[in-house]
Design a protein around this motif. Sequence first.
Motif, short mmCIF file in Angstrom:
data_model
loop_
_atom_site.label_atom_id
_atom_site.label_comp_id
_atom_site.label_asym_id
_atom_site.label_seq_id
_atom_site.Cartn_x
_atom_site.Cartn_y
_atom_site.Cartn_z
N SER A 335 45.50 27.29 28.00
CA SER A 335 45.80 27.64 29.39
C SER A 335 46.77 26.60 29.93
O SER A 335 46.53 25.40 29.75
CB SER A 335 44.53 27.59 30.24
N ASP A 336 47.83 27.05 30.58
CA ASP A 336 48.83 26.12 31.10
C ASP A 336 48.13 25.10 31.99
O ASP A 336 47.31 25.46 32.83
CB ASP A 336 49.88 26.92 31.89
N GLY A 337 48.46 23.82 31.78
CA GLY A 337 47.81 22.77 32.55
C GLY A 337 46.81 21.97 31.74
O GLY A 337 46.45 20.85 32.11
N TYR A 338 46.32 22.55 30.62
CA TYR A 338 45.42 21.83 29.71
C TYR A 338 46.14 20.58 29.22
O TYR A 338 47.33 20.66 28.96
CB TYR A 338 45.04 22.76 28.55
N PRO A 339 45.55 19.42 29.09
CA PRO A 339 44.12 19.15 29.19
C PRO A 339 43.67 18.66 30.58
O PRO A 339 42.57 18.12 30.69
CB PRO A 339 43.93 18.04 28.16
N VAL A 340 44.49 18.84 31.62
CA VAL A 340 44.11 18.28 32.91
C VAL A 340 43.40 19.32 33.79
O VAL A 340 42.21 19.22 34.05
CB VAL A 340 45.35 17.71 33.64
N GLN A 341 44.16 20.33 34.20
CA GLN A 341 43.60 21.29 35.14
C GLN A 341 44.20 22.65 34.82
O GLN A 341 45.41 22.75 34.60
CB GLN A 341 44.02 20.88 36.54
N TYR A 342 43.38 23.68 34.80
CA TYR A 342 43.90 24.99 34.43
C TYR A 342 42.98 26.06 34.99
O TYR A 342 41.83 25.80 35.34
CB TYR A 342 43.99 25.12 32.91
N GLU A 343 43.51 27.28 35.06
CA GLU A 343 42.71 28.40 35.57
C GLU A 343 42.06 29.14 34.42
O GLU A 343 42.58 29.16 33.31
CB GLU A 343 43.62 29.34 36.36
N LYS A 344 40.94 29.78 34.73
CA LYS A 344 40.22 30.57 33.72
C LYS A 344 40.14 32.01 34.19
O LYS A 344 40.53 32.33 35.30
CB LYS A 344 38.80 30.04 33.56
N GLY A 345 39.58 32.87 33.36
CA GLY A 345 39.29 34.24 33.77
C GLY A 345 40.46 35.21 33.65
O GLY A 345 40.42 36.30 34.21
N LYS A 346 41.51 34.82 32.89
CA LYS A 346 42.67 35.71 32.71
C LYS A 346 42.40 36.67 31.55
O LYS A 346 41.94 36.25 30.47
CB LYS A 346 43.93 34.89 32.39
N ILE A 347 42.73 37.94 31.77
CA ILE A 347 42.49 38.96 30.74
C ILE A 347 43.41 38.73 29.53
O ILE A 347 44.60 38.47 29.69
CB ILE A 347 42.71 40.37 31.32
N ILE A 348 42.82 38.79 28.34
CA ILE A 348 43.60 38.58 27.10
C ILE A 348 43.88 39.94 26.46
O ILE A 348 42.97 40.72 26.20
CB ILE A 348 42.81 37.70 26.11
N ASP A 349 45.14 40.20 26.19
CA ASP A 349 45.55 41.45 25.51
C ASP A 349 46.07 41.14 24.11
O ASP A 349 46.60 40.06 23.87
CB ASP A 349 46.67 42.14 26.31
N GLY A 350 45.92 42.10 23.23
CA GLY A 350 46.56 42.02 21.91
C GLY A 350 45.64 41.58 20.79
O GLY A 350 46.07 41.49 19.63
N LEU A 351 44.37 41.30 21.10
CA LEU A 351 43.46 40.79 20.06
C LEU A 351 43.29 41.80 18.92
O LEU A 351 43.15 41.40 17.76
CB LEU A 351 42.10 40.45 20.68
N ASP A 352 43.34 43.09 19.24
CA ASP A 352 43.12 44.13 18.22
C ASP A 352 44.22 44.15 17.16
O ASP A 352 44.00 44.65 16.05
CB ASP A 352 43.03 45.52 18.87
N THR A 353 45.38 43.63 17.50
CA THR A 353 46.50 43.63 16.54
C THR A 353 46.13 42.90 15.25
O THR A 353 46.70 43.15 14.20
CB THR A 353 47.74 42.96 17.18
N PHE A 354 45.15 41.96 15.36
CA PHE A 354 44.79 41.16 14.19
C PHE A 354 43.84 41.90 13.24
O PHE A 354 43.67 41.50 12.10
CB PHE A 354 44.12 39.84 14.63
N LYS A 355 43.23 42.97 13.76
CA LYS A 355 42.22 43.69 12.95
C LYS A 355 42.85 44.24 11.68
O LYS A 355 43.91 44.85 11.73
CB LYS A 355 41.63 44.83 13.78
N ASP A 356 42.19 44.02 10.56
CA ASP A 356 42.61 44.58 9.27
C ASP A 356 44.00 44.15 8.85
O ASP A 356 44.67 44.86 8.10
CB ASP A 356 42.54 46.13 9.30
N ARG A 357 44.49 43.03 9.36
CA ARG A 357 45.77 42.51 8.85
C ARG A 357 45.44 41.32 7.97
O ARG A 357 45.01 40.28 8.47
CB ARG A 357 46.66 42.06 9.98
N ASP A 358 45.66 41.46 6.69
CA ASP A 358 45.37 40.39 5.75
C ASP A 358 46.19 39.15 6.07
O ASP A 358 47.38 39.24 6.31
CB ASP A 358 45.73 40.86 4.33
N GLY A 359 45.53 38.00 6.07
CA GLY A 359 46.27 36.75 6.23
C GLY A 359 46.57 36.37 7.66
O GLY A 359 47.25 35.38 7.91
#
Length: 423
Positions: A335-359
């Motif tokens: 998260s931008d601002g790490y390791p000092v101060q940053y916001e949380k709770g942002k929706i993450i998109d694109g995780l499914d792209t990794f499914k069934d991709r070898d390597g």
Amino acid sequence: MKILIVGSGGREHAIAWKIAQSPKVEKIYCAPGNAGIEEFAECVPIKAMEFDRLAAFAKEQQIDLTVVGMDDPLVGGIVDVFEAEGLRVFGPRKNAAILEGSKAFSKDLMKKYGIPTAAYESFTDADEALRYLETAKFPIVLKADGLALGKGVLICNTLEEAQAGVREIMLDRKFGSAGNCMVVEEFLTGREVSVLSFVDGKTIRTMTSAQDHKRAGDGDTGLNTGGMGTFSPSPFYTKEIDEYCQKAIYQPTVDAMAAEGRPFQGVIFFGLMLTADGPKVLEYNARFGDPEAQVVLPRMKTDIIEVFEACVDGTLDQVSLEFEDNAAVCVVLASDGYPVQYEKGKIIDGLDTFKDRDGYYVFHAGTAKKDGRIVTNGGRVLGVTAKGTDLKDARANAYKAVEWISFENKYFRHDIGKAIDEA
Ligand code: AMP
Ligand code: GLY
């Protein structure tokens, strides 16, 4: 087998992924786990420092083996609590986890047994430390004795900086009781390498090497972090260096711990500096590295459950540890601002792209589930790992995969593995 993993970061996600490959395993639990680990394990809402509740859970569920990923519970003695209850557990006992838990202990051990490390003095008195600094050479390194989330190390270029550092660590107690004692150490230069190993008390089997990137910004600028990315293997860790380290560092460390009546069973992580005078130990950790595990474990061929069991049973000499002849790179998305101060709770998109991709792998570090969506929930959010035929190929793949993920305030380093070009 039923397995319980203790921890909640990207490292534990990588461990869970690797354990899930084992044909011996029928069920995995993780306490407390995270939103990504849920893919492989049932997450249990018990915190890593709640030893009695964890042990009670392990008994109740008839867990065959508990694997502890994190340093805090190991240094706090979780393994002793489990053993007292007759439970099988992978990790060092409290009297061995001190190898990570006290820098003064580990430095004294290395000195006593002739294991190469930076020259040092330790202090329990701030005035003595301040007096010592007056005649010291700079830069110099100050280290809080105890665990400090990887942040208890200060590299000081001038006497004034070092004096301020002593005050922060020992008087202001910036790192809490970790600053009851302090090590002042010679500054070393060279390439850093992380070598993780499995140990059964007598025998040690090292894993493939890796390199971390601790600073927050490109070009190794900015503050120290828990680690912004890794690659494996390190092209600077040659066969000759490995042979030297096996003889002068790895086995001597295991033998020293046994000789001290503190046999080490678990993972020893050797943080090494390859100096002009040869490899020297910067630090020991009593667990897998994070994010080193995220590049080392995907390259491991051997069934990790067999290795864990051999460590617990003292039969590691019968195991041959094998790694793929390829490479892996992990880029941490923060998260931008790490390791000092940053916001949380942002929706993450694109995780499914990794499914069934070898390597290609996406290991969750700081995520949570909210209204059925995965959201950011920490400074380090995800570790994107890709394998390749060689380091350059792996790096190109990892940076390609970084683009599959999007979330507001996504931040990452653009130069993970840049050192490869100098090899
Ligand atoms: P540690 O937690 O001991 O690994 O220290 C964190 C980081 O500080 C290391 O990864 C190094 O980059 C740096 N460091 C630690 N000790 C030294 C030293 N003696 N000389 C130079 N850099 C050091
Ligand atoms: N990556 C460094 C550590 O795990 O301590």
